[in-house]
Motif scaffolding. Structure first.
Motif, PDB file in Angstrom:
ATOM      1  N   PRO A 162      84.294  24.263 -29.416  1.00 37.61           N
ATOM      2  CA  PRO A 162      84.182  23.157 -30.651  1.00 37.61           C
ATOM      3  C   PRO A 162      82.859  22.808 -30.991  1.00 37.61           C
ATOM      4  N   TRP A 163      81.929  23.242 -29.960  1.00 36.68           N
ATOM      5  CA  TRP A 163      80.658  22.494 -30.146  1.00 36.68           C
ATOM      6  C   TRP A 163      79.544  23.436 -31.373  1.00 36.68           C
ATOM      7  N   THR A 164      80.299  23.809 -32.405  1.00 33.81           N
ATOM      8  CA  THR A 164      79.408  24.501 -33.359  1.00 33.81           C
ATOM      9  C   THR A 164      78.680  23.722 -34.524  1.00 33.81           C
ATOM     10  N   CYS A 165      78.962  22.337 -34.643  1.00 31.64           N
ATOM     11  CA  CYS A 165      78.285  21.321 -35.123  1.00 31.64           C
ATOM     12  C   CYS A 165      78.167  21.744 -36.660  1.00 31.64           C
ATOM     13  N   PRO A 166      79.323  21.797 -37.470  1.00 33.15           N
ATOM     14  CA  PRO A 166      79.160  22.415 -38.915  1.00 33.15           C
ATOM     15  C   PRO A 166      78.498  21.298 -39.869  1.00 33.15           C
ATOM     16  N   GLY A 167      78.579  20.180 -39.364  1.00 38.97           N
ATOM     17  CA  GLY A 167      78.021  19.252 -40.173  1.00 38.97           C
ATOM     18  C   GLY A 167      76.514  19.110 -39.825  1.00 38.97           C
ATOM     19  N   ASP A 168      76.044  19.406 -38.574  1.00 36.82           N
ATOM     20  CA  ASP A 168      74.593  19.301 -38.424  1.00 36.82           C
ATOM     21  C   ASP A 168      74.054  20.607 -39.061  1.00 36.82           C
ATOM     22  N   GLY A 282      94.454   8.774 -33.917  1.00 37.33           N
ATOM     23  CA  GLY A 282      95.011   9.819 -33.013  1.00 37.33           C
ATOM     24  C   GLY A 282      94.125  11.023 -32.764  1.00 37.33           C
ATOM     25  N   VAL A 283      93.522  11.408 -33.719  1.00 32.78           N
ATOM     26  CA  VAL A 283      92.595  12.462 -33.933  1.00 32.78           C
ATOM     27  C   VAL A 283      91.196  12.165 -32.855  1.00 32.78           C
ATOM     28  N   ALA A 284      90.806  10.755 -33.050  1.00 34.37           N
ATOM     29  CA  ALA A 284      89.764  10.511 -32.555  1.00 34.37           C
ATOM     30  C   ALA A 284      89.936  10.282 -30.957  1.00 34.37           C
ATOM     31  N   PHE A 285      91.276   9.781 -30.531  1.00 36.30           N
ATOM     32  CA  PHE A 285      91.661   9.657 -29.126  1.00 36.30           C
ATOM     33  C   PHE A 285      91.847  10.815 -28.581  1.00 36.30           C
ATOM     34  N   MET A 286      92.590  11.947 -29.213  1.00 34.79           N
ATOM     35  CA  MET A 286      92.680  13.282 -28.700  1.00 34.79           C
ATOM     36  C   MET A 286      91.770  14.033 -28.446  1.00 34.79           C
ATOM     37  N   ALA A 287      90.509  13.916 -29.267  1.00 40.24           N
ATOM     38  CA  ALA A 287      89.262  14.516 -29.255  1.00 40.24           C
ATOM     39  C   ALA A 287      88.595  14.028 -27.811  1.00 40.24           C
ATOM     40  N   ILE A 288      88.676  12.812 -27.664  1.00 37.94           N
ATOM     41  CA  ILE A 288      88.012  12.260 -26.520  1.00 37.94           C
ATOM     42  C   ILE A 288      88.631  12.897 -25.079  1.00 37.94           C
ATOM     43  N   LEU A 289      90.052  12.638 -25.187  1.00 44.37           N
ATOM     44  CA  LEU A 289      90.955  13.210 -24.152  1.00 44.37           C
ATOM     45  C   LEU A 289      90.672  14.659 -23.852  1.00 44.37           C
ATOM     46  N   CYS A 290      90.753  15.379 -24.930  1.00 44.62           N
ATOM     47  CA  CYS A 290      90.688  16.771 -24.670  1.00 44.62           C
ATOM     48  C   CYS A 290      89.185  17.078 -24.191  1.00 44.62           C
ATOM     49  N   TYR A 291      88.204  16.557 -24.645  1.00 51.16           N
ATOM     50  CA  TYR A 291      87.058  16.939 -24.058  1.00 51.16           C
ATOM     51  C   TYR A 291      86.807  16.525 -22.521  1.00 51.16           C
ATOM     52  N   ARG A 297      85.470  21.315 -18.689  1.00 52.11           N
ATOM     53  CA  ARG A 297      85.677  22.443 -17.760  1.00 52.11           C
ATOM     54  C   ARG A 297      85.638  23.670 -18.264  1.00 52.11           C
ATOM     55  N   ASP A 298      85.269  23.855 -19.435  1.00 48.16           N
ATOM     56  CA  ASP A 298      85.137  25.010 -20.261  1.00 48.16           C
ATOM     57  C   ASP A 298      86.318  25.663 -20.739  1.00 48.16           C
ATOM     58  N   ILE A 299      87.174  24.777 -21.029  1.00 47.55           N
ATOM     59  CA  ILE A 299      88.810  25.105 -21.146  1.00 47.55           C
ATOM     60  C   ILE A 299      88.965  24.850 -22.762  1.00 47.55           C
ATOM     61  N   ASN A 300      88.867  25.798 -23.805  1.00 50.74           N
ATOM     62  CA  ASN A 300      88.860  25.331 -25.029  1.00 50.74           C
ATOM     63  C   ASN A 300      90.069  25.785 -25.797  1.00 50.74           C
ATOM     64  N   GLY A 301      91.161  26.134 -24.979  1.00 51.80           N
ATOM     65  CA  GLY A 301      92.338  26.113 -25.644  1.00 51.80           C
ATOM     66  C   GLY A 301      92.705  27.716 -25.683  1.00 51.80           C
TER      67      GLY A 301
END
Length: 333
Positions: A162-168, A282-291, A297-301
């Motif tokens: 997920p670390w592609t940084c589209p906005g940046d 929910g999106v914000a909390f899930m983003a933190i939880l998933c990270y 641990r390099d598990i990106n789904g």
């Protein structure tokens, strides 16, 4: 409420303004002038933010859409100070974000007024929140840059990262287009895209047909609901948003604001805004939880259609200029 609570003294605002302006001038003129923006750029950005805060705030209050000054600021400083990408980015930030934060500040004060929170308490809490948030943002960004290998480099990141940084990436590309190349060589007489300037005229004239048809057919009430500034401004999120994002936004918005609104108006009035806030949170909390549970641990789904950060159109990235050959893309003549 005015009798019960003392208003915020004006000297609080003036003092804060002088401190922030002083720090901004120090950031641009000091540190070896690494930001490339001279002092007059700061003052001009402040003037732009001051001039546009009121009209943009009116639009925001009536339409819930906040037009940005990013293109205007990039265009102005690009013409006045070409060849300086960092100056372009700094000027855009001071001009655009200052106005945006001012409107957010006013919005929070309005909410506090409705909730009968003392104005002085609102001011102090907002100031403290700004200091805490900016410190956390900076620390988090620094931590991610130093801890995530190849961050913001999709060519070296593992598949599905997920670390592609589209906005940046858009922010960086804007600094190249408007700062390094400059609007004169992109959209001026020396550039290939000078005809795009006609879009300014189209944007100004776009509401006129809607107004004319609303007068010719007054019985068609739906015509008055067409708001061209909102429709045109809605595309401002692209990029970094892609077509698939707009399809999802549109589907959810139409379902809740058309179908649910008409069939279950009581539920919509009571729960719709709470649902919207819940989805965002929910999106914000899930983003933190998933990270912290998976991505660290390099598990990106798993690999599936909805995880791909593209439009699922291989030709979307192909050049359209004539004579350019790219593998897998058609050549235009």
């Amino acid at each position: 409420m005015r009798k019960n609570y003392d208003p915020v003294p004006q000297w609080w605002f003036y003092t804060l303004l002088m401190v922030v302006v002083g720090l901004s001038l120090l950031a641009c003129e000091g540190f070896g002038k690494q930001l490339q923006l001279p002092f007059w750029g700061i003052l001009l950005a402040m003037l732009l933010a001051l001039s546009f805060t009121l009209p943009v705030a009116v639009i925001t209050a009536t339409t819930n859409q906040q037009p940005g000054l990013n293109v205007i600021t990039e265009l102005i400083i690009g013409y006045m100070y070409p060849g300086k990408p960092l100056a372009n980015v700094a000027f855009k930030t001071y001009g655009t974000i200052s106005m945006s934060q001012a409107i957010t500040f006013l919005s929070d004060f309005k909410l506090g007024h409705y909730m009968k929170i003392p104005p002085k308490s609102m001011f102090i809490v907002q100031l403290a929140g700004t200091l805490v948030a900016s410190s956390v943002y900076f620390g988090t960004s620094w931590w991610l840059i130093t801890s995530v290998e190849h961050i913001c480099d999709p060519s070296k990141l593992p598949e599905g990262s997920p670390w592609t940084c589209p906005g940046d990436d858009v922010f960086y590309n804007a600094s190249i287009i408007w700062g390094v190349v400059g609007p004169l060589r992109m959209f001026g007489p020396l550039g290939l895209y000078s005809k795009m300037n006609y879009l300014f005229l189209i944007g100004i004239l776009a509401p006129v047909p809607v107004w004319v048809f609303s007068r010719l057919f007054p019985e068609q009430m739906w015509i008055c609901l067409i708001n061209m500034p909102i429709i045109i401004g809605g595309a401002g999120g692209m990029p970094p948003a892609k077509a698939v994002n707009y399809i999802c936004w549109g589907a959810v918005g139409i379902f809740f604001n058309f179908f649910v609104y008409r069939r279950f108006k009581g539920w919509w009035a009571r729960h719709n805004y709470i649902l919207s806030a819940g989805l965002d949170a929910g999106v914000a909390f899930m983003a933190i939880l998933c990270y912290f549970t998976l991505q660290v641990r390099d598990i990106n789904g798993m690999r599936w259609w909805g995880l791909d950060l593209d439009d699922h159109c291989p030709l979307a990235s192909c050049p359209t200029a004539p004579g350019i050959e790219v593998e897998g893309c058609p050549v235009f003549t």
